[in-house]
Design a protein around this motif. Sequence first.
Motif, PDB file in Angstrom:
ATOM      1  N   GLY A 285       0.842  -1.190   0.000  1.00 28.28           N
ATOM      2  CA  GLY A 285       0.000   0.000   0.000  1.00 28.28           C
ATOM      3  C   GLY A 285       0.878   1.241   0.000  1.00 28.28           C
ATOM      4  O   GLY A 285       2.092   1.166   0.222  1.00 28.28           O
ATOM      5  N   TRP A 286       0.275   2.399  -0.255  1.00 29.52           N
ATOM      6  CA  TRP A 286       1.066   3.632  -0.252  1.00 29.52           C
ATOM      7  C   TRP A 286       1.806   3.794   1.067  1.00 29.52           C
ATOM      8  O   TRP A 286       1.210   3.744   2.138  1.00 29.52           O
ATOM      9  N   GLY A 287       3.112   3.937   0.986  1.00 30.07           N
ATOM     10  CA  GLY A 287       3.935   4.105   2.186  1.00 30.07           C
ATOM     11  C   GLY A 287       4.386   2.802   2.808  1.00 30.07           C
ATOM     12  O   GLY A 287       5.206   2.818   3.725  1.00 30.07           O
ATOM     13  N   PHE A 307       1.050   5.413 -11.424  1.00 30.67           N
ATOM     14  CA  PHE A 307       0.224   6.207 -10.510  1.00 30.67           C
ATOM     15  C   PHE A 307       1.069   7.073  -9.581  1.00 30.67           C
ATOM     16  O   PHE A 307       2.131   6.667  -9.114  1.00 30.67           O
ATOM     17  N   THR A 308       0.575   8.260  -9.306  1.00 28.10           N
ATOM     18  CA  THR A 308       1.251   9.197  -8.412  1.00 28.10           C
ATOM     19  C   THR A 308       1.077   8.766  -6.968  1.00 28.10           C
ATOM     20  O   THR A 308      -0.011   8.357  -6.547  1.00 28.10           O
ATOM     21  N   TYR A 309       2.145   8.879  -6.199  1.00 30.03           N
ATOM     22  CA  TYR A 309       2.145   8.445  -4.798  1.00 30.03           C
ATOM     23  C   TYR A 309       0.994   9.097  -4.026  1.00 30.03           C
ATOM     24  O   TYR A 309       0.763  10.298  -4.093  1.00 30.03           O
ATOM     25  N   GLY A 310       0.281   8.265  -3.291  1.00 25.13           N
ATOM     26  CA  GLY A 310      -0.756   8.749  -2.405  1.00 25.13           C
ATOM     27  C   GLY A 310      -2.099   9.018  -3.052  1.00 25.13           C
ATOM     28  O   GLY A 310      -3.051   9.408  -2.374  1.00 25.13           O
ATOM     29  N   THR A 311      -2.217   8.808  -4.361  1.00 23.62           N
ATOM     30  CA  THR A 311      -3.490   9.052  -5.034  1.00 23.62           C
ATOM     31  C   THR A 311      -4.388   7.828  -4.926  1.00 23.62           C
ATOM     32  O   THR A 311      -4.051   6.839  -4.282  1.00 23.62           O
ATOM     33  N   ASP A 312      -5.526   7.898  -5.633  1.00 22.95           N
ATOM     34  CA  ASP A 312      -6.441   6.756  -5.644  1.00 22.95           C
ATOM     35  C   ASP A 312      -5.961   5.644  -6.570  1.00 22.95           C
ATOM     36  O   ASP A 312      -6.596   4.608  -6.674  1.00 22.95           O
TER      37      ASP A 312
END
Length: 322
Positions: A285-287, A307-312
């Motif tokens: 998952g993100w992070g 995909f850009t970090y932290g987006t949906d």
Amino acid sequence: MMKKRAASLALAGAVVLTLNGLSPTVSTARAATTTCSVVTLKYGASRHDLVKTLQSRLGGLTVDGYFGSGTLAKVKAFQTTRGLVADGIVGPMTWDLLGGFPGCTTITGYVMADSGAAGSKANIRSGPGLTYSIVGSYGPHAKVTGTRIGTGPWLHTSRGYVHKGTLETTTSNPSSINGRLSTSSLCKVSTSYNSPDTFDPDYTPKTQRYLNCDDQPYLKALEASYKAAFGHYAAIDLTYRDIDEQWYWYNKFGSPRAAYPGTSNHGYGLAVDFRETDQPGEEFGWGGVGQKWLSANAHRWGFASPFTYGTDGESYHFQFVG
């Protein structure tokens, strides 16, 4: 793509092909050749020059031009290592993974990417390798013609170097084969990378996954490095996704969460979804530690997240772009 966890859940043949890069016919062999005839070899073949080339490329054999039991064993071992059906028949795909059929060096292909999917491109590099800088990209379905560098996977084009694992060579309309590939035209992904989870539709820890044959060695190298860093492989949920499965996810989640069927990067065997658990702090998952490692290192093996970090966007989704 997000997956709902379930509590429980209960070609080979001797052929001679003439392949044309502009042909609309889908070939399950999908060898990277254009306008040249590929001769299939099998046990007992006496085409001495071709068999000698085969023996030289396999290595560890007496180069005598006879396809005997020793050559047969070597071919089967090579096919097993690369994830092909180990039938001992040297057809278009086996030739391609051995460096291409002799004399077939000019290749025309079309970028296996659809405009409706994120990250749809093939990288162009300044040299024939992943250590060279990215100098541009070819977009969805772009026509690419290049000369193969030696027996490797890189093509020298007018704009730079492109990995042939990003190209479809049997049709000028890659969308026509998206999700419609025979698993015999793909390579098996080691089940040791499989997610330990059971989830719909019909996935278990033993389900065989498949990937584009040209890209599979890079996934293996990535997995080896990940295991060296963390002591275990980066668990994989999904790889190649046929058209029926694409419809399953689209009907379940709709757009834009699920790519419209026939446009998914998974439909070409180029994308990998690492394990997703829908739990806080999940590895990919993100992070998460796995996601951060992949974001920093996957490019070393030609994989990238669109995909850009932290987006949906999907934190666990990576695809081969060369």
